[in-house]
Design an enzyme around this catalytic site. Structure first.
Site, short mmCIF file in Angstrom:
data_model
loop_
_atom_site.label_atom_id
_atom_site.label_comp_id
_atom_site.label_asym_id
_atom_site.label_seq_id
_atom_site.Cartn_x
_atom_site.Cartn_y
_atom_site.Cartn_z
N HIS A 178 22.67 5.90 20.70
CA HIS A 178 21.99 6.79 19.76
C HIS A 178 22.87 8.02 19.53
CE1 HIS A 178 19.11 9.48 17.94
NE2 HIS A 178 18.38 8.41 17.66
N ASN A 202 11.02 5.38 18.28
CA ASN A 202 11.83 6.08 19.27
C ASN A 202 11.13 7.42 19.54
OD1 ASN A 202 13.74 7.35 20.80
ND2 ASN A 202 15.34 7.39 19.21
N GLU A 246 22.18 11.02 19.29
CA GLU A 246 21.87 12.17 20.16
C GLU A 246 22.55 12.01 21.52
OE1 GLU A 246 17.62 11.98 19.64
OE2 GLU A 246 17.88 12.63 17.58
N SER A 285 14.65 9.42 9.24
CA SER A 285 13.53 9.89 8.41
C SER A 285 12.78 8.76 7.70
CB SER A 285 14.02 10.94 7.42
OG SER A 285 14.55 12.05 8.11
N GLY A 325 15.85 13.08 11.57
CA GLY A 325 14.98 14.25 11.79
C GLY A 325 15.13 15.32 10.74
N LYS A 347 11.76 9.57 21.77
CA LYS A 347 12.68 10.61 22.26
C LYS A 347 12.06 11.37 23.45
CE LYS A 347 14.76 10.62 17.73
NZ LYS A 347 15.51 11.33 16.72
N GLU A 354 21.94 4.39 11.65
CA GLU A 354 21.26 5.68 11.52
C GLU A 354 22.26 6.75 11.10
OE1 GLU A 354 17.50 5.71 14.13
OE2 GLU A 354 19.15 6.34 15.39
P1 PGA Z 1 13.82 10.25 12.65
O1 PGA Z 1 14.67 9.70 13.92
O2 PGA Z 1 12.97 9.09 12.16
O3 PGA Z 1 12.99 11.37 13.20
O4 PGA Z 1 14.79 10.69 11.63
C1 PGA Z 1 15.23 8.43 13.92
C2 PGA Z 1 16.00 8.19 15.20
O5 PGA Z 1 16.69 9.11 15.67
O6 PGA Z 1 15.95 7.10 15.78
#
Ligand code: PGA
Length: 263
Positions: free
Chosen positions: A106, A13, A108, A222, A184, A15, A178
């Protein structure tokens, strides 16, 4: 545990990243890795989710990769079809452009852009009606985990879409668990915690649909080469949705390889 072999999926992803020059480099580097050491689609399905702007060019650039790399939209409109909806991209427009996969829900999108359960369900409905395959994201916040609500929150997020998914459409959905506190942050759920949640998700899905036993359930939050092998060893973790580490071709490749070899 499903008891059946489920081909793992590893999806990057990207982003709101990267700038063009870096994207070109990332794609070239990943193609090079795959050329040197191919990962067959039967061992691990590999996908990347670039920005809407880069979907088609990314898809074209991977068309001659040594392993199939499918392209995933990061979101879509809650409005279906075409029309006067400035700034929006519908499921039909994605499909019409040859994009077959989409992320929905997601955290976000839910947290920053206010995608409510209703909006998420509308998006799922539209994507399925247009014939897209969905990677549906679920996950609890730290406060919800600490107050013992994690399981309930995640299962509710699955129930939120169950009313708009027809019995024969569940095979077009992949789940990504997630935990928000792990996205992140460098903090990963322990393999035990992740496996426990994945087993609960599988149990919940199996109560809704017979497809529940064969649906891939990805872990996200992560994921890095350093923890991928341990996560891949968990019976109900069928792949990863990778954010930060997917912006480095070598790291992303190593994660896909870990799943391909461990599963
Ligand atoms: P990350 O993000 O691996 O940077 O934690 C995962 C995601 O949001 O899909």
């Amino acid at each position: 545990m499903s008891g059946l072999t489920i081909t793992p999926w590893v999806v990057g992803n990207w982003k709101m990243n990267p700038m063009q020059a870096n994207a070109q480099q990332l794609i070239q580097d990943l193609k090079q890795q795959l050329k040197q050491n191919n990962i067959p689609a039967e061992a691990c399905r590999i996908g990347v989710a670039p920005t809407t702007l880069a979907l088609l060019s990314t898809q074209a650039q991977f068309s001659d990769a040594a392993s199939e790399v499918f392209t995933v939209a990061q979101d879509l409109s809650r409005i279906a079809g075409t029309g006067a909806y400035t700034g929006e991209v519908s499921a039909e427009l994605l499909k019409d452009s040859g994009i077959e996969y989409v992320l929905i829900g997601h955290s976000e999108r839910r947290e920053i852009f206010g995608d409510s359960a209703k909006v998420v369900a509308d998006k799922v409905k539209n994507a399925l009606a247009a014939g897209l395959h969905i990677i549906y994201c679920v996950g609890e916040s730290l406060a919800q985990r600490e107050s013992g609500q994690a399981e309930q929150v995640v299962l509710e997020q699955i129930c939120d879409i169950s009313t708009v998914v027809n019995a024969d459409q569940w095979t077009h959905i992949t789940i990504a668990y997630e935990p928000i506190w792990a996205i992140g942050t460098g903090k990963t759920a322990s393999p035990e915690d992740a496996q426990n949640m994945h087993a609960k998700i599988r149990e919940g899905l199996s109560q809704i649909t017979p497809a529940g036993s064969t649906m891939a359930i990805l872990y996200g939050g992560s994921v890095k080469p350093e923890n991928a092998v341990e996560l891949a060893a968990c019976p109900d973790i069928n792949g990863a949705l990778v954010g930060g580490a997917s912006l480095n071709a070598e790291s992303f490749y190593q994660i896909a390889r870990a799943f391909a070899q461990t599963k």
